[in-house]
Design an enzyme around this catalytic site. Structure first.
Site, short mmCIF file in Angstrom:
data_model
loop_
_atom_site.label_atom_id
_atom_site.label_comp_id
_atom_site.label_asym_id
_atom_site.label_seq_id
_atom_site.Cartn_x
_atom_site.Cartn_y
_atom_site.Cartn_z
N GLY A 83 -19.61 39.15 -35.01
CA GLY A 83 -20.23 37.97 -35.59
C GLY A 83 -21.30 37.43 -34.65
O GLY A 83 -21.49 36.23 -34.51
N LYS B 45 -7.38 28.88 -39.54
CA LYS B 45 -7.39 28.58 -38.10
C LYS B 45 -5.98 28.35 -37.56
O LYS B 45 -5.63 28.81 -36.47
CB LYS B 45 -8.29 27.38 -37.81
CG LYS B 45 -9.78 27.65 -38.01
CD LYS B 45 -10.26 28.80 -37.13
CE LYS B 45 -11.74 29.06 -37.28
NZ LYS B 45 -12.18 30.26 -36.52
N ILE C 185 -23.02 42.80 -39.16
CA ILE C 185 -22.82 43.50 -40.44
C ILE C 185 -24.18 43.71 -41.09
O ILE C 185 -25.10 42.90 -40.88
CB ILE C 185 -21.88 42.72 -41.38
CG1 ILE C 185 -22.35 41.30 -41.61
CG2 ILE C 185 -20.45 42.75 -40.85
CD1 ILE C 185 -21.55 40.54 -42.66
N ILE D 205 -15.64 43.23 -39.46
CA ILE D 205 -14.30 42.87 -38.98
C ILE D 205 -13.20 43.29 -39.95
O ILE D 205 -12.04 43.43 -39.56
CB ILE D 205 -14.23 41.35 -38.69
CG1 ILE D 205 -13.05 41.05 -37.75
CG2 ILE D 205 -14.18 40.53 -39.97
CD1 ILE D 205 -13.04 39.67 -37.17
N GLY E 49 -24.25 34.82 -35.83
CA GLY E 49 -23.96 33.48 -36.35
C GLY E 49 -24.39 32.42 -35.36
O GLY E 49 -24.97 32.71 -34.31
N GLN E 50 -24.06 31.14 -35.68
CA GLN E 50 -24.55 30.03 -34.86
C GLN E 50 -24.13 30.18 -33.40
O GLN E 50 -24.95 30.20 -32.50
CB GLN E 50 -24.03 28.68 -35.40
CG GLN E 50 -24.61 27.49 -34.62
CD GLN E 50 -23.83 26.21 -34.85
OE1 GLN E 50 -22.64 26.24 -35.15
NE2 GLN E 50 -24.50 25.08 -34.69
N TYR F 80 -10.26 26.86 -44.55
CA TYR F 80 -10.75 27.01 -43.17
C TYR F 80 -9.64 26.63 -42.18
O TYR F 80 -9.32 27.39 -41.27
CB TYR F 80 -11.96 26.11 -42.96
CG TYR F 80 -12.58 26.17 -41.59
CD1 TYR F 80 -12.47 25.10 -40.71
CD2 TYR F 80 -13.29 27.29 -41.18
CE1 TYR F 80 -13.04 25.14 -39.46
CE2 TYR F 80 -13.87 27.34 -39.92
CZ TYR F 80 -13.75 26.26 -39.07
OH TYR F 80 -14.32 26.30 -37.81
#
Ligand code: VAH
Length: 317
Positions: A8, A146, A34, A54, A11-12, A142
């Site tokens: 990843g 987590k 990806i 992933i 990403g940010q 989300y």
């Protein structure tokens, strides 16, 4: 020699973390991505990259083997608001992906960092100075991924000895990479509006406090926890870390100190407002400070000065 795979990486936090790791380690710092989200510019030119989906355990294992990876940063996730729109995909990436990473780490002896979030907490968690060990009862996919990720990562450490570590990130604020579908994104977007001289339309209501952190502090936390002496750990997955807590009024008025003509109006987004209200107002990060020396370096004032300076430089006409 430290060889790191960042899954990843575009990403940010992934892109900035990859560059930071490349600036401090001289091993293979591999940008996993990806198709369709390829590394660009300096991220592509400054080190190796590899296609690592992933959800494909074989791809993870092949990349770990090829680059002799000893540490995996697993940053693949759908952020809170997007995850509510695509809950099945969020689980597939968040948990199916994590399981693949942990299985590769178990068999190939890698350490694993998987970020958690203040999103693990829900409405029945103490909201102010939320303790390290307390109720984790989120009502978002989300948050569910987590909490489940924290439990699975601790299981792999206890059952198989995998060196899993994690921090609960607050909202991350950065001028480098725009945010991607989170509830705290308003705290990034407001700086972009101010730097462009535009009025900001705030999707989060007045009086809605959330924990936030400047990206340089978040990157340092992600690195320092992996370098920490684990013999002092009482916790592993996942540590509360904190630096500042504010509502839209506080950040707006701080920006106005530097941009007196800045204006804001509210247009509350019910989905993100409901998520924001379910999250803590502030976190207690005593355990991270005591067990591995965590300490933030930025506050709202120093972050605001830096964000405005960097963004105004970028947008100057
Ligand atoms: C989000 N920025 O808003 C992310 C983060 C704590 C917030 O997890 O979903």
């Amino acid at each position: 020699m430290k060889n790191v795979l960042i899954i990843g990486s575009t990403g940010q936090i992934g892109s900035e973390l990859t560059m930071k790791l490349r600036s401090i380690y001289n091993g293979n710092i591999v940008a996993g991505y990806i198709p369709g989200a390829e590394p660009k510019g300096e991220l592509a030119e400054s080190g190796p990259s590899a296609i690592v989906d992933i959800t494909n355990e074989q791809q993870i294992a092949e990349t770990v083997s090829k680059y002799h990876i000893d540490t995996i940063y697993n940053l693949a996730a759908l952020l809170s608001a997007v995850a509510e729109a695509k809950p099945q995909l969020a689980w597939k990436i968040g948990m199916g992906g994590l399981f693949n990473v942990l299985e590769v780490a178990r068999t190939m002896k890698c350490a694993v960092f998987t970020p958690s979030s203040i999103g693990v907490f829900g409405n029945n968690t103490p909201k102010d100075k939320t303790p390290q060990d307390t109720i984790r009862n989120p009502r978002t996919m989300y948050g569910v991924t987590k909490v489940s990720g924290e439990l699975l990562s601790d299981y792999y450490n206890i059952r198989f000895g995998v060196d899993t570590r994690s921090v609960r990130f607050p909202g991350l604020i950065s001028y480098v990479t725009p945010p991607g579908g989170g509830t705290t994104d308003y705290a990034v977007d407001i700086y972009y509006s101010a730097a462009k001289g535009e009025k900001f339309v705030c999707p989060i209501g007045k009086g809605t406090y959330m924990d936030m952190m400047y990206m340089p502090d978040a990157l340092r936390a992600a690195i320092e926890i992996m370098e920490a002496d684990p013999s002092k750990f009482v916790h592993r997955n996942s540590f509360n870390i904190a630096s500042m807590s504010f509502d839209p009024e506080i950040i707006f008025n701080k920006i106005k100190e530097y941009e007196p003509n800045f204006e804001m109006e509210y247009q509350v987004d019910p989905l993100r407002q409901a998520i924001a209200e379910s999250w803590p107002n502030s976190l207690d990060d005593t355990c991270a400070r005591e067990e591995w020396g965590w300490k933030p370096e930025y506050d709202l004032d120093t972050m605001t000065k830096d964000m405005l300076a960097k963004l105004k430089e970028r947008f100057k006409k």
